[in-house]
Design an enzyme around this catalytic site. Structure first.
Site, short mmCIF file in Angstrom:
data_model
loop_
_atom_site.label_atom_id
_atom_site.label_comp_id
_atom_site.label_asym_id
_atom_site.label_seq_id
_atom_site.Cartn_x
_atom_site.Cartn_y
_atom_site.Cartn_z
N GLU A 138 0.83 -1.21 0.00
CA GLU A 138 0.00 0.00 0.00
C GLU A 138 0.86 1.25 0.00
O GLU A 138 1.65 1.47 0.93
CB GLU A 138 -0.91 0.02 1.23
CG GLU A 138 -1.80 1.25 1.30
CD GLU A 138 -2.66 1.29 2.55
OE1 GLU A 138 -3.70 1.96 2.51
OE2 GLU A 138 -2.31 0.64 3.56
N GLU A 235 -11.70 1.95 7.03
CA GLU A 235 -10.53 2.33 7.82
C GLU A 235 -10.53 3.84 8.01
O GLU A 235 -9.78 4.58 7.37
CB GLU A 235 -9.23 1.87 7.13
CG GLU A 235 -8.03 1.97 8.06
CD GLU A 235 -6.70 1.77 7.35
OE1 GLU A 235 -5.83 1.11 7.92
OE2 GLU A 235 -6.54 2.28 6.22
#
Length: 251
Positions: A138, A235
């Site tokens: 990521e 998130e």
């Protein structure tokens, strides 16, 4: 569409991860069947098993690996990386039946360090491959010198690897901060995406907050729905008092 709350960022007025798990089970406004977690290591495996056995069993979609930057200041050999991070991460992944692991690496000072970390990523993906676990990389916009701060570089890493279980974590918050132009970026990344997380920019709060930069109704309905069928991680930062009724719009 299916959603899973991230218990490391949501319900931040509840101090313990185990209590956040129980809170999700007991919620009335939206029925969650799954969760994700950045740091399950704050709770022992045996404690997690006890909490799960005494409550509704939620599916664990994703955990982060132990952050390499918290374990050492130097880029380790793969054997050291395995001892510092991978073995314990695998223990938790197997105990919680997790099939996706975000490989959290470390900061760099030069491009040669980047290649050393990428080599570790490749070896880590092969380490998890026999266990049928997808490894995710990521790009992060919140660490100044993190080794990966570009989705274009992330695509190059995944394409060059030719490792089937190495994929990209698409996070709308980081993608907007690093690049913008979400439509074109998402369309070119479709073959390489292994997991999706959402939150509003710039405050990393509820994706539906209208004072943010991203239209998540468009992002979810027009960009993701046609090709991504797996769980979407929530998130973002919010308290236990926040409503999840907005998720019913995408049911």
């Amino acid at each position: 569409m299916r959603f899973c709350p991230n218990i490391s960022t949501l319900f931040n007025d509840i101090p313990k991860l185990t209590e956040r798990y129980i809170h999700i089970v007991q919620r009335k406004d939206y029925r969650f069947d799954a969760i994700e977690c950045q740091n399950p290591y704050d709770v022992s495996v045996n404690n997690w098993k006890e909490i799960i056995s005494n409550n509704k069993s939620l599916k664990w979609i994703l955990i982060n690996s132990l952050p390499l930057y918290d374990q050492t200041n130097m880029i380790p050999s793969f054997n050291d990386y395995q001892q510092l991070v991978l073995n314990r991460t695998l223990d938790y992944a197997k105990a919680l039946n997790v099939k996706k692991v975000h490989l959290v690496m470390m900061d760099i000072t030069n491009d040669s360090d980047r290649q050393k970390i990428i080599d570790l990523v490749y070896q880590a993906a092969r380490f998890f491959q026999p266990h049928h676990i997808i490894c995710l990389i990521e790009p992060l916009s919140t660490r100044l010198n993190y080794y990966l701060q570009s989705y274009s570089i992330a695509m190059d890493i995944v394409k060059s690897s030719k490792i089937a279980n190495l994929k990209i974590m698409l996070d709308s918050f980081h993608l907007q901060r690093l690049h913008g132009n979400l439509t074109e970026r998402v369309e070119e990344m479709i073959p390489f995406i292994g997991h999706v997380q959402i939150s509003q920019t710039p405050k990393r709060d509820c994706p539906m907050n209208e004072d943010g930069e991203v239209n998540h109704r468009y992002f979810l309905s027009k960009l993701l729905a046609p090709f991504y069928q797996d769980f979407i991680g929530l998130e973002y930062n919010d308290s236990s008092k926040a409503s999840f009724e907005w998720l019913n719009e995408f049911s």
